[in-house]
Scaffold this motif. Structure first.
Motif, PDB file in Angstrom:
ATOM      1  N   PHE A  21       0.710  -1.262   0.070  1.00 47.56           N
ATOM      2  CA  PHE A  21      -0.032   0.118   0.001  1.00 47.56           C
ATOM      3  C   PHE A  21       0.890   1.266  -0.013  1.00 47.56           C
ATOM      4  CE2 PHE A  21      -1.869   3.368   2.644  1.00 47.56           C
ATOM      5  CZ  PHE A  21      -3.029   3.661   1.833  1.00 47.56           C
ATOM      6  N   CYS A  22       1.767   1.383   0.842  1.00 44.29           N
ATOM      7  CA  CYS A  22       2.683   2.421   1.100  1.00 44.29           C
ATOM      8  C   CYS A  22       3.637   2.593  -0.087  1.00 44.29           C
ATOM      9  CB  CYS A  22       3.809   2.181   2.314  1.00 44.29           C
ATOM     10  SG  CYS A  22       2.875   2.479   3.810  1.00 44.29           S
ATOM     11  N   ASN A  23       3.928   1.554  -0.783  1.00 47.68           N
ATOM     12  CA  ASN A  23       4.920   1.624  -1.905  1.00 47.68           C
ATOM     13  C   ASN A  23       3.998   2.025  -3.226  1.00 47.68           C
ATOM     14  OD1 ASN A  23       7.403   1.145  -2.880  1.00 47.68           O
ATOM     15  ND2 ASN A  23       6.854  -0.628  -4.170  1.00 47.68           N
ATOM     16  N   TYR A  24       2.869   1.724  -3.369  1.00 42.01           N
ATOM     17  CA  TYR A  24       1.874   2.202  -4.378  1.00 42.01           C
ATOM     18  C   TYR A  24       1.708   3.812  -4.179  1.00 42.01           C
ATOM     19  CZ  TYR A  24      -2.075   2.762  -7.314  1.00 42.01           C
ATOM     20  OH  TYR A  24      -3.085   3.579  -8.096  1.00 42.01           O
ATOM     21  N   ILE A  25       1.464   4.152  -2.954  1.00 43.86           N
ATOM     22  CA  ILE A  25       1.122   5.600  -2.743  1.00 43.86           C
ATOM     23  C   ILE A  25       2.174   6.427  -3.004  1.00 43.86           C
ATOM     24  CG2 ILE A  25       0.493   7.233  -1.122  1.00 43.86           C
ATOM     25  CD1 ILE A  25      -1.929   5.650  -1.713  1.00 43.86           C
ATOM     26  N   PHE A  26       3.705   5.812  -2.944  1.00 41.49           N
ATOM     27  CA  PHE A  26       4.773   6.764  -2.995  1.00 41.49           C
ATOM     28  C   PHE A  26       5.035   6.853  -4.274  1.00 41.49           C
ATOM     29  CE2 PHE A  26       6.174   5.108   1.492  1.00 41.49           C
ATOM     30  CZ  PHE A  26       5.446   6.295   2.151  1.00 41.49           C
ATOM     31  N   LYS A  27       4.926   5.787  -5.014  1.00 37.69           N
ATOM     32  CA  LYS A  27       5.258   5.557  -6.475  1.00 37.69           C
ATOM     33  C   LYS A  27       4.442   6.059  -7.533  1.00 37.69           C
ATOM     34  CE  LYS A  27       8.741   2.104  -6.016  1.00 37.69           C
ATOM     35  NZ  LYS A  27       9.224   0.666  -6.563  1.00 37.69           N
ATOM     36  N   GLU A  28       3.057   5.707  -7.116  1.00 32.44           N
ATOM     37  CA  GLU A  28       1.888   6.148  -8.198  1.00 32.44           C
ATOM     38  C   GLU A  28       1.065   7.479  -7.996  1.00 32.44           C
ATOM     39  OE1 GLU A  28       1.765   4.506 -10.891  1.00 32.44           O
ATOM     40  OE2 GLU A  28       3.177   3.002 -10.233  1.00 32.44           O
ATOM     41  N   SER A  29       1.143   7.998  -6.761  1.00 28.11           N
ATOM     42  CA  SER A  29       0.609   9.438  -6.327  1.00 28.11           C
ATOM     43  C   SER A  29       1.127  10.321  -7.161  1.00 28.11           C
ATOM     44  CB  SER A  29       0.194   9.303  -5.011  1.00 28.11           C
ATOM     45  OG  SER A  29      -0.642   8.248  -4.232  1.00 28.11           O
ATOM     46  N   SER A  30       0.439  11.054  -7.681  1.00 28.27           N
ATOM     47  CA  SER A  30       0.982  12.118  -8.473  1.00 28.27           C
ATOM     48  C   SER A  30       1.007  13.469  -7.717  1.00 28.27           C
ATOM     49  CB  SER A  30       0.219  12.474  -9.925  1.00 28.27           C
ATOM     50  OG  SER A  30      -1.203  12.812  -9.392  1.00 28.27           O
ATOM     51  N   VAL A  31       1.384  14.638  -8.105  1.00 31.52           N
ATOM     52  CA  VAL A  31       1.660  15.752  -7.542  1.00 31.52           C
ATOM     53  C   VAL A  31       0.119  16.376  -7.786  1.00 31.52           C
ATOM     54  CG1 VAL A  31       2.430  17.978  -8.028  1.00 31.52           C
ATOM     55  CG2 VAL A  31       4.045  16.399  -8.172  1.00 31.52           C
ATOM     56  N   LYS A  32      -0.402  17.075  -6.715  1.00 28.48           N
ATOM     57  CA  LYS A  32      -1.798  17.824  -6.781  1.00 28.48           C
ATOM     58  C   LYS A  32      -1.467  18.849  -7.852  1.00 28.48           C
ATOM     59  CE  LYS A  32      -5.663  19.539  -5.829  1.00 28.48           C
ATOM     60  NZ  LYS A  32      -6.961  19.055  -6.148  1.00 28.48           N
ATOM     61  N   LYS A  33      -2.529  18.741  -8.734  1.00 30.63           N
ATOM     62  CA  LYS A  33      -2.636  19.766  -9.899  1.00 30.63           C
ATOM     63  C   LYS A  33      -3.971  20.394  -9.974  1.00 30.63           C
ATOM     64  CE  LYS A  33       0.710  17.356 -12.940  1.00 30.63           C
ATOM     65  NZ  LYS A  33       0.744  16.867 -14.172  1.00 30.63           N
TER      66      LYS A  33
END
Length: 616
Positions: free
Chosen positions: A264-276
């Protein structure tokens, strides 16, 4: 940030931003990845956020049936994977809190989590059954809680088109299922977590009221959150130890729970994009602060948050700040000069710091399509440049006058003592005079007023020179007239040099302004091209998401619903920015800056004249 702070308070159903938290965000100039967690109260949301922060303690974990999180709490930490980024974790008040009993307030908390985040984590317990989906009832109210465009006398068709645009601006969606005890099987077939989620979101065929109610939350989730991911967590520890989860070590937790938490953490860290925000603009902590204030103040005033209005408000604040920041760069840079300096050095420094100021402005400004704020900066820099030119001139004049005073002191004493009042005295006077001028010219760092001050000095000394000439009995009348003509010629020559110095200053200033405007135009063009590129990319992603959803509906046999999406897709395509092959877009937007540039030279000299009190 050592520990979480409250970003948005919820006191008796009234939401308010907390100044301490927004001030902290204002100091973050890095792009932010914003992860918000929502879900029913007492479902362990805070534990996941602490895990993302890499801490065992931080967000409050309650061991009772009371909700521990009120409002929205924030924790800013360096992003563990993306260098130069900040990870902002938002832990929201539990939905459906029996003590609060206010669904409207829950809906606003849910809406704010969506508006502020780039990834939304929905946390639930047990299974993703119909009740779990219905608990996400707030997703069906989003069109009433969030507007893409500013309110107007829009038709129902316009509202539907706006509904379709949500996909461009909403966060990615992660469903975290806690304390799962069943087998991951559908009709006896083993499935993975994502397939399990998609099965739970499958629509039913039919148009009766019950089927419509069943499909509504699922359609909303599918339409608004095309990027979906699911993580299924087993119970981390035996029931008797769950009340002490915060104090338990990792080794005391279930290995399978730890494995999913790691994924879960690994996915959030790698896949979550910058807020736009609308237009594809990356959001910094400072900008997130503006957004939070704007959205909460709108809700508090009884309004509905509007993405377009929020971006325009933020643009005004940021662009004005960008002007001030750019001007400070120019002022600090130019203040490093030690006057007097030559026009060449003055020009080089001005061009350098003008360029640095413009780059600073460009790095912070956005949606300045008309160039209004860039023109404001250019005007402010022109004022400052005029002021620095005057300081340089004043110091140059002071230095030159002081130098001539020192150099002419010996001649003044000789004149006072009658040294030149004798036959042949004029020749001695001319020799000393020529030596004085030669020595003056040899001295460096006199600045831009060197020739003009010398011209005035020679004019002042012409009466003195003529007196010595008239008193010299060795000079005939004819020779006297020749000497007078020589003096006049020398004066005229010096006057030409002074005028030439002024002309060169004017020409150099004109060249500087032309180069400055060309550079500003080029920077603005590049920035606008980049902005359009981001907008096109954002729109194309939205279209692709809709096409994917349409294909999925067709595969599942929902032909009518798939056909209804065709108009949504066409609307999105129509609003997609086109490539400006003709150059008309840039001509229309940048042309006003060209006219401003042509006026810049006269503006500099107007400012100089006004500062001298001459007026116009």
């Amino acid at each position: 940030m050592e520990s979480p702070v409250c970003l948005i308070e919820n006191i008796d159903g009234t939401l308010r931003v907390v100044q301490e938290a927004t001030e902290y965000l204002m100091r973050i100039n890095q792009p932010v990845v914003v992860v918000a967690v929502v879900g029913l109260y007492r479902t362990g949301k805070s534990y996941l956020m602490n895990k993302l922060a890499g801490k065992r303690k931080g967000f409050a974990l309650g061991a009772t049936v009371q909700s521990k999180t009120k409002g929205i709490w924030m924790w800013c930490v360096p992003h563990p994977v993306k260098e130069g980024h900040t990870l902002v974790l938002l832990d929201t008040e539990g939905l459906g809190d029996v003590e609060k009993g206010d669904q409207k307030n829950d809906a606003w908390i849910f809406s704010l989590a969506i508006l502020l985040s780039s990834t939304l984590v929905y946390n639930s317990r047990g299974t993703i059954d119909n009740q779990a989906v219905e608990n996400l009832q707030y997703v069906t109210e989003l069109t009433e809680r969030i507007k893409v465009k500013a309110p107007s006398a829009s038709s129902a068709e316009d509202d539907d088109a706006e509904d379709a645009q949500f996909v461009q601006f909403f966060p990615s969606f992660v469903w975290a299922v806690r304390d799962f005890t069943l087998l991951l099987e559908i009709d006896g077939r083993q499935v993975n977590e994502d397939q399990y989620l998609e099965h739970a979101l499958t629509l039913k065929k039919g148009r009766d009221r019950r089927t419509v109610d069943y499909n509504l939350p699922r359609e909303c989730i599918r339409n608004y959150f095309p990027t979906r991911k699911c993580f299924i967590f087993e119970t981390p520890a035996p029931p008797e130890k769950m009340a002490h989860l915060e104090s338990m070590t990792e080794s005391e937790l279930s290995p399978s729970f730890q494995a999913v938490a790691f994924d879960f953490c690994n996915y959030i860290f790698k896949e979550s994009s910058v807020k736009k925000v609308k237009g594809g603009l990356p959001v910094t902590g400072r900008m997130l602060s503006h957004l939070a204030k704007t959205y909460v103040e709108t809700i508090a005033s009884g309004g509905v948050p509007c993405l377009e209005n929020a971006v325009l408000t933020m643009a005004q604040i940021e662009n004005q700040a960008a002007v001030e920041e750019g001007l400070q760069v120019y002022q600090r840079g130019m203040q490093g000069l030690t006057f007097p300096v030559s026009m060449e050095e003055m020009s080089n420094e001005h061009r350098n710091w003008d360029s640095q100021a413009t780059k600073t402005f460009m790095s912070r400004s956005f949606k300045d399509d008309s160039g209004e704020y860039l023109k404001t900066l250019a005007d402010a820099i022109n004022k400052e440049y005029a002021s620095f030119l005057l300081k340089n001139e004043d110091m140059s004049e002071k230095v030159c006058r002081q130098l001539l005073s020192e150099l002419s002191e010996d001649m003044a004493n000789k004149l006072k003592n009658g040294f030149y009042a004798k036959p042949g005295g004029y020749e001695l006077y001319c020799s000393d005079h020529d030596n004085l001028v030669a020595e003056y010219r040899k001295r460096p760092k006199k600045g831009v007023k060197a020739e003009e001050v010398l011209e005035n000095f020679l004019k002042e000394k012409s009466v003195e020179s003529n007196s010595v000439l008239q008193a010299d009995k060795n000079i005939s009348e004819k020779e006297r007239k020749i000497h007078e003509e020589k003096v006049k010629a020398a004066m005229l020559e010096q006057e030409k040099k002074a005028e030439e110095q002024k002309r060169l200053e004017l020409e150099r200033t004109l060249q500087d302004e032309r180069r400055s405007q060309e550079e500003k135009l080029q920077m603005m063009r590049e920035k606008m091209e980049e902005d359009l590129k981001s907008q096109r990319k954002e729109a194309e992603r939205a279209v692709e998401c809709k096409l994917k959803e349409q294909r999925d509906l067709l595969e599942k046999g929902f032909k009518d619903k798939a056909e209804m999406m065709s108009q949504e897709i066409e609307n999105l395509k129509a609003e997609r920015p086109k490539e400006d092959k003709s150059g008309n877009f840039f001509t229309n937007h940048l042309f006003p800056l060209i006219g401003h540039g042509l006026q810049a030279l006269s503006t500099v000299y107007q400012y100089k004249a006004l500062k001298k009190g001459l007026g116009f």
